[in-house]
Motif scaffolding. Sequence first.
Motif, PDB file in Angstrom:
ATOM      1  N   TRP A  72      49.722 -41.148  -9.813  1.00  0.00           N
ATOM      2  CA  TRP A  72      50.241 -42.162 -10.735  1.00  0.00           C
ATOM      3  C   TRP A  72      50.259 -41.619 -12.169  1.00  0.00           C
ATOM      4  N   ILE A 119      43.797 -57.438 -15.717  1.00  0.00           N
ATOM      5  CA  ILE A 119      44.099 -58.042 -14.415  1.00  0.00           C
ATOM      6  C   ILE A 119      43.576 -57.170 -13.286  1.00  0.00           C
ATOM      7  N   ARG A 120      43.810 -55.861 -13.434  1.00  0.00           N
ATOM      8  CA  ARG A 120      43.400 -54.951 -12.361  1.00  0.00           C
ATOM      9  C   ARG A 120      41.896 -54.944 -12.171  1.00  0.00           C
ATOM     10  N   MET A 142      50.338 -48.154  -8.627  1.00  0.00           N
ATOM     11  CA  MET A 142      49.158 -48.558  -9.363  1.00  0.00           C
ATOM     12  C   MET A 142      48.432 -49.612  -8.543  1.00  0.00           C
ATOM     13  N   LEU A 176      47.857 -54.196  -8.601  1.00  0.00           N
ATOM     14  CA  LEU A 176      48.962 -54.970  -9.167  1.00  0.00           C
ATOM     15  C   LEU A 176      49.984 -55.284  -8.096  1.00  0.00           C
ATOM     16  N   LYS A 177      50.687 -56.407  -8.310  1.00  0.00           N
ATOM     17  CA  LYS A 177      51.782 -56.737  -7.411  1.00  0.00           C
ATOM     18  C   LYS A 177      53.021 -55.960  -7.859  1.00  0.00           C
ATOM     19  N   LEU A 215      55.662 -53.925 -16.033  1.00  0.00           N
ATOM     20  CA  LEU A 215      54.915 -52.991 -16.882  1.00  0.00           C
ATOM     21  C   LEU A 215      55.776 -51.771 -17.233  1.00  0.00           C
ATOM     22  N   ILE A 216      56.355 -51.156 -16.213  1.00  0.00           N
ATOM     23  CA  ILE A 216      57.128 -49.941 -16.457  1.00  0.00           C
ATOM     24  C   ILE A 216      58.379 -50.264 -17.274  1.00  0.00           C
ATOM     25  N   ILE A 240      50.877 -55.381 -23.249  1.00  0.00           N
ATOM     26  CA  ILE A 240      51.124 -55.516 -21.810  1.00  0.00           C
ATOM     27  C   ILE A 240      50.205 -54.578 -21.035  1.00  0.00           C
ATOM     28  N   GLU A 291      54.654 -57.042 -10.968  1.00  0.00           N
ATOM     29  CA  GLU A 291      53.859 -56.750 -12.166  1.00  0.00           C
ATOM     30  C   GLU A 291      54.022 -55.282 -12.580  1.00  0.00           C
ATOM     31  N   ILE A 292      54.039 -54.403 -11.578  1.00  0.00           N
ATOM     32  CA  ILE A 292      54.235 -52.982 -11.885  1.00  0.00           C
ATOM     33  C   ILE A 292      55.615 -52.769 -12.508  1.00  0.00           C
ATOM     34  N   VAL A 318      47.479 -55.712 -18.271  1.00  0.00           N
ATOM     35  CA  VAL A 318      47.527 -55.193 -16.910  1.00  0.00           C
ATOM     36  C   VAL A 318      46.189 -54.581 -16.508  1.00  0.00           C
ATOM     37  N   ARG A 330      40.719 -58.068 -10.409  1.00  0.00           N
ATOM     38  CA  ARG A 330      41.074 -58.128  -8.996  1.00  0.00           C
ATOM     39  C   ARG A 330      40.282 -57.132  -8.155  1.00  0.00           C
TER      40      ARG A 330
END
Lengths: 300, 245
Positions: free
Chosen positions: B83, B13-14, A87, A90-91, A98-99, B6, A94-95, B10, B17
């Motif tokens: 993904w 944030i994405r 993804m 994201l770092k 999330l998962i 969450i 962070e991924i 996320v 950025r």
Amino acid sequence: MNEIVTVNNVTKSFQHKKAVDDVSFSISKGEVVAILGPNGAGKTTTISMILGLLKPTSGEVRLFNLLPHEKQVREKIGTMLQEVSVMQGLKVNEILELIRSYYPQPLSIQELIALTGLTPQDLKTRAEKLSGGQKRRLSFALALAGNPELIIFDEPTVGMDITSRKRFWQTVRTLADQGKTIIFSTHYLQEADDAADRILLFKDGAIAADGTPAQIKASITKQSVSFVVDPEKSLEKLYQHSEITDIFRKNNRVYIHTDNTDRILELLFQERIGARDIQIERGKLEEAFEQLTGESKEAI
Amino acid sequence: MKTFQIQCKVEIIRILRNRYFVFWSLVMPIIFYYVFTNLVNSNIPNKSEWQAHYLMSMTVFSVMGSSMMTLGIRLVQERSQGWSTFLRTTPLSNTVYFAAQMVGQSVIHVFSIVIIFIAGALINDVSLTVLEWIMSGLWILLGSLPFLALGTLIGLMKKVETAAGVSNVLYMVLAVSGGLWMPLEVMPKMMQAIAKWLPSYNFGSGAWEIVRGGLPDWKNMMLLIAYLVLFMLLSNYIRRKQEVV
């Protein structure tokens, strides 16, 4: 019910071409199974159907006795697909967080690091800046994030260097020892032989053989016993034995093809043929595999 | 519910950025706003009305862009890079995933609206009543829905390059012909007649009416709702066609 995966008479056609043709097998808890075959044999299609990403044209796939797309199933499986994807934006940590949040009982980040070899540096890196090897480690970690009972890898070692490969298979062993069921596809016979308890050999969308690596190897390699014998001596007696698949003379030697070389040796002495200079030969495994699957380049 | 939170976080944030988002949806509209209200058109009769009008234009321009481009391109990226396929093997439900995209995007819109409004207040001392600020902000937030639907439609394209190209052109054409860059009155009659039917004009028009002390026309609302329904039906139809494998 120990059966984790059951595939029943599954066929998948794409525009009249059958990618998978009436395949049936089942996999029990704790097995490490390799789906082995050349490109285009139907490995990825089969795995996609097990994962519920593709619907079988006919037949049925069940995981934990449920249909693959059900949530209870998804919570118990982890997967690493052929296409490594992440993804963006994201770092790595962070991924992972999330998962992990998708699953009821995820593994901790520490456990994931220990299993996959992700470094603290990797964790802070943005997904789009990862190298190929780092991406592989991340997708391995994503596969394990939910602490899955069934783990499915599609061509996991493509693009890995020797060290990562070794490490990867060590981890797979560790997971297998914990009682996880593991399915992976590969076109390397060596890999299937080293890592799996069982091989499903695919050819042209069907299962050509199903058994332990030793059985598969025995079935695809021609073993032979050869010896020198007095030309006057009749070999008539040997012909009667069913263990012999073929017998012929070549360059003053007699060659016997068989699945059971031990038994042939026994026979030679029993029948007092007077055989000298006995040699047992195993056909080259890779050659036999190439012949069987009809591919030469990719089977190493 | 925790997953949903969450997931939203996320997505936000994405977007923040994403350099394209920051440039196209925050920096550009504010620069445009400064240029067109201070450096050019300086001899306009009712200056403060123009400044408020153009602030709405640029906010609408910003939100329209991030709905179409940021969302659309991201959807294509996630699908073309596999993904989305991976997510389908996880317990995350499609509904939660989709809802989080929409909510995340809307939070970003609130953020953009606030930033650009503040910029307007600082640059040109635009002063509206509290009710007008809130009403116009809400209008822009809700009016973005048809453009989010258009974003999901763009998100169905196969290649990132195509999606980026198409959404860029569509964005610019809609912005210019909808009167977001310059008032509709300066355009030829023909263009004006067409513009009245475009979603971008109707989106902007509602906000312009509010800052002029009025209310959005019912025709603005009906047309935006019609576009929303149209884009949603289209994207559902195409998605279903693509899914038959």
